[in-house]
Write a protein that holds these residues in place. Structure first.
Motif, short mmCIF file in Angstrom:
data_model
loop_
_atom_site.label_atom_id
_atom_site.label_comp_id
_atom_site.label_asym_id
_atom_site.label_seq_id
_atom_site.Cartn_x
_atom_site.Cartn_y
_atom_site.Cartn_z
N LYS A 187 -23.13 14.51 41.54
CA LYS A 187 -24.33 13.66 42.84
C LYS A 187 -23.21 12.05 42.96
O LYS A 187 -23.70 11.67 43.61
CB LYS A 187 -24.70 13.08 41.29
CG LYS A 187 -26.27 11.79 41.68
CD LYS A 187 -26.83 11.93 40.94
CE LYS A 187 -28.56 10.98 41.71
NZ LYS A 187 -29.10 10.58 41.01
N LEU A 188 -22.68 11.93 41.96
CA LEU A 188 -21.06 11.30 42.25
C LEU A 188 -20.12 11.10 43.09
O LEU A 188 -19.85 10.08 44.08
CB LEU A 188 -21.13 9.70 41.36
CG LEU A 188 -21.82 9.14 40.56
CD1 LEU A 188 -20.71 9.49 39.06
CD2 LEU A 188 -21.72 7.96 40.34
N ALA A 234 -20.08 4.96 36.76
CA ALA A 234 -20.23 5.44 37.91
C ALA A 234 -18.88 5.90 38.60
O ALA A 234 -18.19 6.86 39.68
CB ALA A 234 -20.52 4.49 39.08
N ASP A 235 -18.19 6.31 37.77
CA ASP A 235 -16.32 6.96 37.75
C ASP A 235 -16.55 8.42 37.53
O ASP A 235 -16.98 8.89 36.27
CB ASP A 235 -15.72 6.12 36.74
CG ASP A 235 -13.85 6.25 37.07
OD1 ASP A 235 -13.69 7.72 37.53
OD2 ASP A 235 -13.09 5.62 36.49
N ALA A 236 -16.53 8.52 38.69
CA ALA A 236 -16.72 10.21 39.21
C ALA A 236 -16.13 11.05 37.87
O ALA A 236 -15.86 12.21 37.49
CB ALA A 236 -17.03 10.74 40.17
N HIS A 276 -17.41 1.17 33.34
CA HIS A 276 -17.67 2.27 34.66
C HIS A 276 -18.34 3.42 35.02
O HIS A 276 -18.09 4.12 35.31
CB HIS A 276 -16.91 2.36 35.80
CG HIS A 276 -16.09 0.63 35.67
ND1 HIS A 276 -16.10 0.31 36.70
CD2 HIS A 276 -14.29 0.73 34.71
CE1 HIS A 276 -15.61 -1.00 36.81
NE2 HIS A 276 -14.32 -0.44 35.45
N ARG A 294 -16.41 10.74 34.61
CA ARG A 294 -17.05 12.16 34.60
C ARG A 294 -16.63 13.55 34.42
O ARG A 294 -17.05 13.93 33.27
CB ARG A 294 -18.84 11.72 35.41
CG ARG A 294 -19.59 11.04 35.15
CD ARG A 294 -20.69 10.74 33.90
NE ARG A 294 -21.02 9.46 34.05
CZ ARG A 294 -21.93 9.06 32.88
NH1 ARG A 294 -21.39 9.53 31.72
NH2 ARG A 294 -21.82 7.94 32.90
N ARG A 313 -24.06 15.01 36.88
CA ARG A 313 -22.92 13.53 37.33
C ARG A 313 -22.47 13.33 38.52
O ARG A 313 -22.68 12.55 38.76
CB ARG A 313 -23.14 12.33 35.77
CG ARG A 313 -24.68 13.19 35.16
CD ARG A 313 -24.25 11.76 34.50
NE ARG A 313 -25.58 11.65 32.88
CZ ARG A 313 -26.12 10.57 32.08
NH1 ARG A 313 -25.32 9.47 31.91
NH2 ARG A 313 -27.11 11.18 31.71
#
Length: 588
Positions: free
Chosen positions: A202-203, A172-174, A170, A177, A199
């Motif tokens: 941003k998410l 896009a897993d904030a 995933h 990150r 990153r």
């Protein structure tokens, strides 16, 4: 009229479609008809958790567990709500009940690991996370929480592997990150952490902690202006974020904007008025800005900080506050480093004028030198039993006792005299009929931020090559061995073996025409003796050296060469080389 079951089905459809407002209204209609409907209580509680209303959700979920004590799902959601509210022990209990009711639930095991991490029970969290992965291999939440457990156990490299597994599944897993950035910071790699935090921001741009940690990584990477922007964003999202105010202030101080730093620290101390660390940081910002009157008052908070715990001592005599002590003895005790003692001993003679007898405590390397201070009746080594005294005060508290301001700062130099029994290398120095320059490139390795007070000795080579100068090394300690790194044809004279203590160093400094040094005790010594001294200053420079100026009122004979950017010693040495060449040409 629709039955509760029909309403519940419609509510669930709306919920799954993301129509949360409509779903919530329908769940409430179900409960109006059937207050004991466990599904409606559980689902409405879950919806409220999703929109950040844990305080409203938890009572509904608790009611669901009371009505259906054998149904594990409400316990999982109740644990989530309690964790959001910071009731960690209660959350752990709810997840443990869910695990007991349904041992095959990977979600319950993973969430239990999360709560155990919050409770700093990382070994238990590792066990729960491992079980969650056994139940559901590749489960992102379990991998993430396992990574957090490993990070808490000091196994940051393994934590990185788990976070990367999550991000492979995933990207896009904030949360992953963000956690990856924390692990990279733990591994001492702030530059890479910056990318991870950027990153994550941003998410999830509304999360305060992501901006805050990004600011910390940028600050650790010496990107102070970018760090300031991140901390400002964190404060805009949460004006009461004390740590963000504090770290924003540190960014302003590092970029020599100490008045702005002090303003934010004042906001922080208003939020946490009993925080000794905040008052200590405020003191440094105020003093850096030149506001000594307020700065010295805040400086007294240092004794309540953990950083000064090892220096605190129990005194039976009262603290001296600057009053006349007719017929009495004042004991001035030492603290902090050599440079601090040399800087503040200028106040000792002022104190002597108000007391009958004055005893000064010194680190042993300073005792001979400080014995010559006018008004000192006895100088004793740190660690020795002090003689009887009527009042006591720390050396660094004297400015506060005297109400010292920038305008009243005692700056008459020299305020130190050379002991008559010093055995210096001055004869070696005096034998040279050229410009005689002493230099030091490293401060004490035990001091805080020692790396800021140290440079590579080879950076001095262009200065040493300037014609018409004889360079003398005053460097002592293990760093003295680095002289071997210099070009042997430069003919530097090493005086370290003749410098038994600061009395010998002072006599040697007095025989030199110029001293060039990084921010070390020798710089303070030269300033106190009114000898010409050039300070090679890192960035951040430190509170004592004030903002954006080449001179300083404490030492009229000092001229500073400041780094234009963190770590840029090349620019400093080029500027110093040019100044040295000009000095030689003028002397000719």
């Amino acid at each position: 009229m629709a039955s509760p079951q029909k309403l519940l089905r419609r509510a669930l459809e709306q919920h799954q479609a993301g129509q949360l407002l409509e779903a919530g209204e329908l769940y409430r209609k179900v409960l109006a008809k059937d207050p004991k409907n466990v599904d409606a209580l559980n689902l409405l509680g879950t919806l409220l958790l999703a929109v950040g209303q844990a305080d409203t959700a938890v009572p509904l979920l608790q009611r669901a567990t009371e009505l259906a004590p054998d149904f594990f799902v409400p316990y999982v959601n109740l644990g989530n709500g309690l964790q959001q509210l910071g009731q960690i022990d209660e959350a752990i209990a709810a997840f443990q009940t869910a695990r007991r009711l349904e041992p095959s639930s990977a979600e319950a095991a993973a969430n239990l690991a999360s709560a155990l991490n919050d409770a700093k029970r990382h070994a238990d969290a590792l066990e729960a996370g491992t079980e969650a992965l056994r139940l559901q291999p590749g489960f992102p939440a379990a991998l993430n929480n396992l990574g957090n457990a490993l990070l808490g156990l000091g196994r940051a490299d393994e934590a990185v592997e788990h976070y990367n597994q999550v991000l492979t599944l995933h990207p896009a897993d904030a949360s992953a990150r963000f956690n990856l950035g924390n692990a990279q910071m733990e591994l001492g790699d702030p530059a890479t952490a910056v990318d991870s935090f950027q990153r994550a921001v941003k998410l999830d741009p509304e999360d305060v902690e992501k901006h805050f940690n990004l600011g910390n990584a940028l600050r650790a990477s010496n990107r102070f202006d970018d760090a300031i922007a991140s901390f400002e964003t964190a404060i805009a999202l949460d004006p009461g974020h004390v740590a963000a105010h504090c770290n924003l202030a540190a960014g302003y101080q590092a970029t020599e904007r100490s008045e702005q730093a002090a303003a934010h620290l004042m906001k922080a101390t208003a939020l946490e008025p009993d925080s000794a660390d905040l008052h200590w940081n405020l003191a440094l910002a105020l003093l850096q800005s030149g506001n000594m009157e307020d700065g010295w008052a805040e400086y007294e908070w240092r004794w309540q900080t953990d950083s000064f715990a090892s220096q605190r001592r129990n005194w039976t005599a009262p603290t001296w506050k600057g009053e006349n002590l007719d017929g009495g003895t004042l004991f001035i005790h030492t603290e902090q480093g050599f440079g601090d003692a040399i800087r503040f001993c200028r106040f000792v003679s002022m104190a002597a004028e108000r007391v009958d007898r004055l005893v000064l405590e010194c680190r042993p390397q300073l005792t001979r030198l400080f014995s010559s201070i006018p008004g000192v009746d006895q100088a004793i080594d740190l660690g020795a039993e002090p003689p009887a005294h009527d009042a006591q005060i720390s050396l660094l508290s004297l400015p506060y006792a005297f109400g010292t301001t920038l305008e009243s700062l005692p700056a008459d130099v020299p305020y130190l005299a050379l002991p008559t029994d010093a055995a210096p290398a001055s004869a070696v120095v005096a034998a040279r009929d050229v410009l005689k320059v002493g230099f030091v490139w490293a401060g004490s390795p035990t001091r805080q931020e020692a790396e800021l007070r140290t440079c590579d000795v080879t950076l001095f080579e262009p200065l040493i090559r300037v014609p018409g100068i004889q360079f003398f090394s005053l460097q002592v300690g293990t760093e003295q061995q680095q002289l071997a790194d210099l070009d042997p044809t430069l003919n530097v004279i090493d005086l370290a073996d003749s410098l038994r203590d600061f009395a010998d160093t002072a006599a040697t400094v007095a025989a030199l025409d110029l001293i060039i040094t990084v921010d070390t005790a020798v710089l303070h010594l030269a300033g106190a003796l009114a000898r010409p001294v050039w300070g090679l200053m890192s960035q951040p420079t430190g509170y004592f050296w004030m903002d954006n100026r080449p001179d300083i009122p404490w030492y009229p004979s000092l001229w500073m060469f400041r780094q234009p950017a963190p770590g840029d010693w090349q620019s400093v040495f080029k500027e110093a080389e040019n100044a040295l060449r000009e000095l030689v040409s003028v002397r000719r």
